[in-house]
Design a protein around this motif. Sequence first.
Motif, PDB file in Angstrom:
ATOM      1  N   LYS A 173       0.918  -1.143  -0.089  1.00 31.35           N
ATOM      2  CA  LYS A 173       0.148   0.036   0.101  1.00 31.35           C
ATOM      3  C   LYS A 173       0.884   1.287   0.019  1.00 31.35           C
ATOM      4  CE  LYS A 173      -4.018  -2.032   2.455  1.00 31.35           C
ATOM      5  NZ  LYS A 173      -4.862  -1.708   3.616  1.00 31.35           N
ATOM      6  N   ALA A 174       0.522   2.342  -0.661  1.00 40.13           N
ATOM      7  CA  ALA A 174       1.050   3.474  -0.554  1.00 40.13           C
ATOM      8  C   ALA A 174       0.977   4.159   0.629  1.00 40.13           C
ATOM      9  CB  ALA A 174       0.474   4.421  -1.657  1.00 40.13           C
ATOM     10  N   ASP A 175       2.256   4.827   1.082  1.00 40.01           N
ATOM     11  CA  ASP A 175       2.472   5.366   2.489  1.00 40.01           C
ATOM     12  C   ASP A 175       2.220   6.906   1.908  1.00 40.01           C
ATOM     13  OD1 ASP A 175       2.842   6.804   4.738  1.00 40.01           O
ATOM     14  OD2 ASP A 175       4.573   5.073   5.000  1.00 40.01           O
ATOM     15  N   TYR A 176       1.103   7.407   1.986  1.00 38.00           N
ATOM     16  CA  TYR A 176       0.900   8.839   1.666  1.00 38.00           C
ATOM     17  C   TYR A 176       1.185   9.825   2.747  1.00 38.00           C
ATOM     18  CZ  TYR A 176      -2.110   7.093  -2.121  1.00 38.00           C
ATOM     19  OH  TYR A 176      -2.669   6.467  -3.350  1.00 38.00           O
ATOM     20  N   ARG A 177       1.310   9.441   3.758  1.00 41.00           N
ATOM     21  CA  ARG A 177       1.755  10.339   5.178  1.00 41.00           C
ATOM     22  C   ARG A 177       3.361  10.527   4.530  1.00 41.00           C
ATOM     23  NH1 ARG A 177       1.252   8.462  11.228  1.00 41.00           N
ATOM     24  NH2 ARG A 177       2.328   6.528  10.248  1.00 41.00           N
ATOM     25  N   TRP A 178       4.084   9.518   4.387  1.00 40.29           N
ATOM     26  CA  TRP A 178       5.475   9.738   3.909  1.00 40.29           C
ATOM     27  C   TRP A 178       5.693  10.522   2.721  1.00 40.29           C
ATOM     28  CZ3 TRP A 178       7.509   8.121  -0.829  1.00 40.29           C
ATOM     29  CH2 TRP A 178       8.774   8.180  -1.050  1.00 40.29           C
ATOM     30  N   ALA A 179       4.767  10.348   1.746  1.00 40.83           N
ATOM     31  CA  ALA A 179       4.726  10.896   0.451  1.00 40.83           C
ATOM     32  C   ALA A 179       4.712  12.485   0.580  1.00 40.83           C
ATOM     33  CB  ALA A 179       3.805  10.297  -0.554  1.00 40.83           C
ATOM     34  N   ARG A 180       3.818  12.826   1.562  1.00 39.24           N
ATOM     35  CA  ARG A 180       3.575  14.148   1.639  1.00 39.24           C
ATOM     36  C   ARG A 180       4.518  14.822   2.346  1.00 39.24           C
ATOM     37  NH1 ARG A 180      -1.592  12.395   3.895  1.00 39.24           N
ATOM     38  NH2 ARG A 180      -3.194  12.707   2.470  1.00 39.24           N
ATOM     39  N   ALA A 181       5.437  14.374   3.229  1.00 40.84           N
ATOM     40  CA  ALA A 181       6.270  14.745   3.846  1.00 40.84           C
ATOM     41  C   ALA A 181       7.882  14.901   2.674  1.00 40.84           C
ATOM     42  CB  ALA A 181       6.975  13.943   5.165  1.00 40.84           C
ATOM     43  N   ALA A 182       8.085  13.749   1.966  1.00 41.67           N
ATOM     44  CA  ALA A 182       8.668  13.801   1.079  1.00 41.67           C
ATOM     45  C   ALA A 182       8.788  15.068   0.037  1.00 41.67           C
ATOM     46  CB  ALA A 182       8.834  12.710   0.234  1.00 41.67           C
ATOM     47  N   ALA A 183       7.563  15.343  -0.301  1.00 41.41           N
ATOM     48  CA  ALA A 183       7.163  16.467  -1.126  1.00 41.41           C
ATOM     49  C   ALA A 183       7.518  17.628  -0.554  1.00 41.41           C
ATOM     50  CB  ALA A 183       5.875  16.322  -1.740  1.00 41.41           C
ATOM     51  N   ALA A 184       7.199  17.706   0.803  1.00 40.49           N
ATOM     52  CA  ALA A 184       7.348  19.067   1.566  1.00 40.49           C
ATOM     53  C   ALA A 184       8.623  19.355   2.101  1.00 40.49           C
ATOM     54  CB  ALA A 184       6.319  19.067   2.761  1.00 40.49           C
TER      55      ALA A 184
END
Length: 532
Positions: free
Chosen positions: A505-516
């Motif tokens: 499953k995608a880890d959207y919380r991590w992805a938001r942090a990666a983008a920010a």
Amino acid sequence: MEFNLADLFEGVAARVPDRTALACGDDRRTYAELDARATRLARHLAAAGVRPGDRVAQYLYNGPHYVEALLAALKIRAVPVNVNYRYVSGELRSLLADADPAALVHDAVFDARVAGAASAAPSLRCTVRVPDGYEEALAAAPDGPPLPARSGDDLYIIYTGGTTGMPKGVMWRQEDLFFAGHGGGDPGGEPAASPGQAVDRAAATEGVVMLPAAPLMHGAAQLAAFITFWAGGTLVLVPSFDAAEVLRAVERERVLTMNIVGDAMAAPLAEEIERGAYDLSSLLVVSSTGAILSGSVRERLERALPGRTVMDNYGSTETGLVAWGVAGSVPETGLRYRFEDDRITVLGAGLRPVAPGSGEVGTVARAGRVPLGYFNDPDKTAAVFVEVDGVRHTLTGDMATVEADGTVVLHGRGSVCVNTGGEKVYPEEVEAVLKGAPGVGDAVVVGVPDPRYGERVAAVVAAPDGAPPPAPEHLDAHVRARLAGYKAPRLYRIVPRVQRSPSGKADYRWARAAAAEGRGPAPFQPRKDAPP
């Protein structure tokens, strides 16, 4: 005998004791052996003070010990709890504090983590260490009176990590889970009318060999394991997901059906088939559930496995198996399902069913046999498990519309939907398109704050292993040629690898942090006159 999972397994074991129940590398168990070892562990746990209703946590890689510990808990009416084997001490502490297990069965490699986290569970009074402490526990387990009588009301908890928050323990009555998650002993067919009929069917069925590629700490793999047992079949396991090892197991054990979780497993399997030489002639069905299977990856897997059936199933820990995708259903053009079961519906405003062909967006809901709620979380329970016209429903959070012919079109999770200037963008749709772009190995799409539009679409992208990173300009052109302009990411972050859960499953919380946090090269900004 009731519709209780331990009762049913013991019934199958009594009817087909010499049939192979489980294979994992060189380890093999007949139904009789698996049942006897689980009973010995159950007696050890009971002697250590584990009582009906207590939780028994499994912090293990795949293998016979996991299945034995799961069955042992069920035999004494304790409640199994799955633990993500990637958890470090802090995450383990959080889960143990929530589940508060009375017993923990763990691999020796996790000794240090367990030592640092065990104090978070005040009820913990028994730990069993695999492999050495485990075998000692079985050898020393006392004989005793018959194990307690069981009920279809006995609990089964599956912790689900989801994509946006801490894990939640989904509480099922075992009878409800048997019908909603195990297909009543015959997924896609006629549910068993009685426990005895379920056992009779298992004894009469032969040749089913199933390999769940996901770890057993993932709910989908646990459901697949029990479905295998209710077919009197052989469950094939690999310790953890590795494409080459999975394919070697398919070849060695003559696997008939393989269960995977979306692109994260389908893509490396297709790549390994393309470059390896495996005898996969026994394999007839590859079934995906729990994460998006994009059209481009599905086509690649179908080319690698000509003549096989690749199924895209729809379900969740909170609903069990719900439906199968219709022909041509891919996220790039809309995931389409036909729910033959009238207990599955799409609820819109006021929790009323949406009208077919109206275009109204609602949430997919399941009625009837649904979980009791989330363990230790009354607020989330009240939000997700609701009563509509006197009937309990699970609100999945998956947003959908219903076409005029009754076909349901899934758009994505409402919890990760990006609202950009009032337009709704469902990340799964954009991710599927990005994964079809040249030079993209994986992608996750999220919303990041924007002073003008509230949120803007951002993509975290990784190239295939060893390949050069894709150019953001090329990605932007690829997306805009296939989707409306407002769905195109406004910035890209190129990373070495996209972080996902062990289940894919995608880890959207991590992805938001990666983008920010601005990982990777400077973000690509489309020209100022580009449409919003």
